[in-house]
Structure formats: C-alpha cells, structure tokens
Motif scaffolding. Structure first.
Motif, mmCIF file in Angstrom:
data_model
loop_
_atom_site.group_PDB
_atom_site.id
_atom_site.type_symbol
_atom_site.label_atom_id
_atom_site.label_comp_id
_atom_site.label_asym_id
_atom_site.label_seq_id
_atom_site.Cartn_x
_atom_site.Cartn_y
_atom_site.Cartn_z
ATOM 1 N N GLN A 75 7.533 -1.014 6.734
ATOM 2 C CA GLN A 75 7.215 0.333 6.275
ATOM 3 C C GLN A 75 8.515 1.030 5.899
ATOM 4 O O GLN A 75 9.491 0.967 6.640
ATOM 5 C CB GLN A 75 6.504 1.084 7.401
ATOM 6 N N GLU A 77 0.858 -1.178 0.000
ATOM 7 C CA GLU A 77 0.000 0.000 0.000
ATOM 8 C C GLU A 77 0.897 1.232 0.000
ATOM 9 O O GLU A 77 1.859 1.296 0.749
ATOM 10 C CB GLU A 77 -0.887 0.045 1.239
ATOM 11 N N SER A 78 0.565 2.195 -0.840
ATOM 12 C CA SER A 78 1.306 3.455 -0.889
ATOM 13 C C SER A 78 0.473 4.541 -0.231
ATOM 14 O O SER A 78 -0.719 4.670 -0.496
ATOM 15 C CB SER A 78 1.597 3.857 -2.339
ATOM 16 N N ASP A 79 1.119 5.326 0.616
ATOM 17 C CA ASP A 79 0.447 6.433 1.294
ATOM 18 C C ASP A 79 1.383 7.639 1.246
ATOM 19 O O ASP A 79 2.122 7.902 2.194
ATOM 20 C CB ASP A 79 0.102 6.050 2.729
ATOM 21 N N LYS A 130 3.934 0.575 2.574
ATOM 22 C CA LYS A 130 3.836 -0.543 3.510
ATOM 23 C C LYS A 130 3.843 -1.828 2.709
ATOM 24 O O LYS A 130 3.041 -2.005 1.791
ATOM 25 C CB LYS A 130 2.545 -0.459 4.328
#
Length: 72
Positions: free
Chosen positions: A43, A27-29, A34
């Motif tokens: 992370q 997951e990209s934030d 992550k």
C-alpha cells in the motif's frame, strides 16, 4: 500427454523516480493505491505512482511427456 501452462502477466507501477514495481493487479482508493502481488499487498500514496504499464503477455509453456513404449 501434452500440458499447457499459461504464464500469467500483470502490470508495473512506475514510480516518479522511474523505479518499477511488479503487481498482479492494483486498486485505487482516493489517495492510496494497493498493489497485489504474490499473495501480498503493498500500500502506498497514489502520488508516488507516475503511471501503470501492462506487462507483456508471456507465451504458454508446453510440457510434453513421452509415453513409455511396451516391449513387443
């Protein structure tokens, strides 16, 4: 009895130095990525990751259990 067990694939996060990290998914934030693998999370800064590569799908594994013969 025949039982087929699928071997799940994932992906690799390829870092700028060429090192590859296996992950089930990511997951990209924003500036953070992550990596989810084996029930844990790694992370890291998204700038460390050059690209993602899909893992080649593994073939299904078949387990065959022979039935016991009854004496005649």
């Amino acid at each position: 009895m025949l039982l087929a067990i699928p071997a799940f694939g994932g992906e690799y996060a390829v870092l700028g130095n060429g090192f590859r990290l296996h992950a089930d998914r990511h997951e990209s934030d924003g500036s953070v990525v992550k990596l989810y693998a084996d029930g844990g999370i790694t992370q890291m800064a998204s700038g460390l990751i050059d690209h993602f590569e899909a893992e080649e799908a593994a073939p299904e594994i078949a387990i065959v259990k022979a039935q016991a013969e009854t004496p005649a």
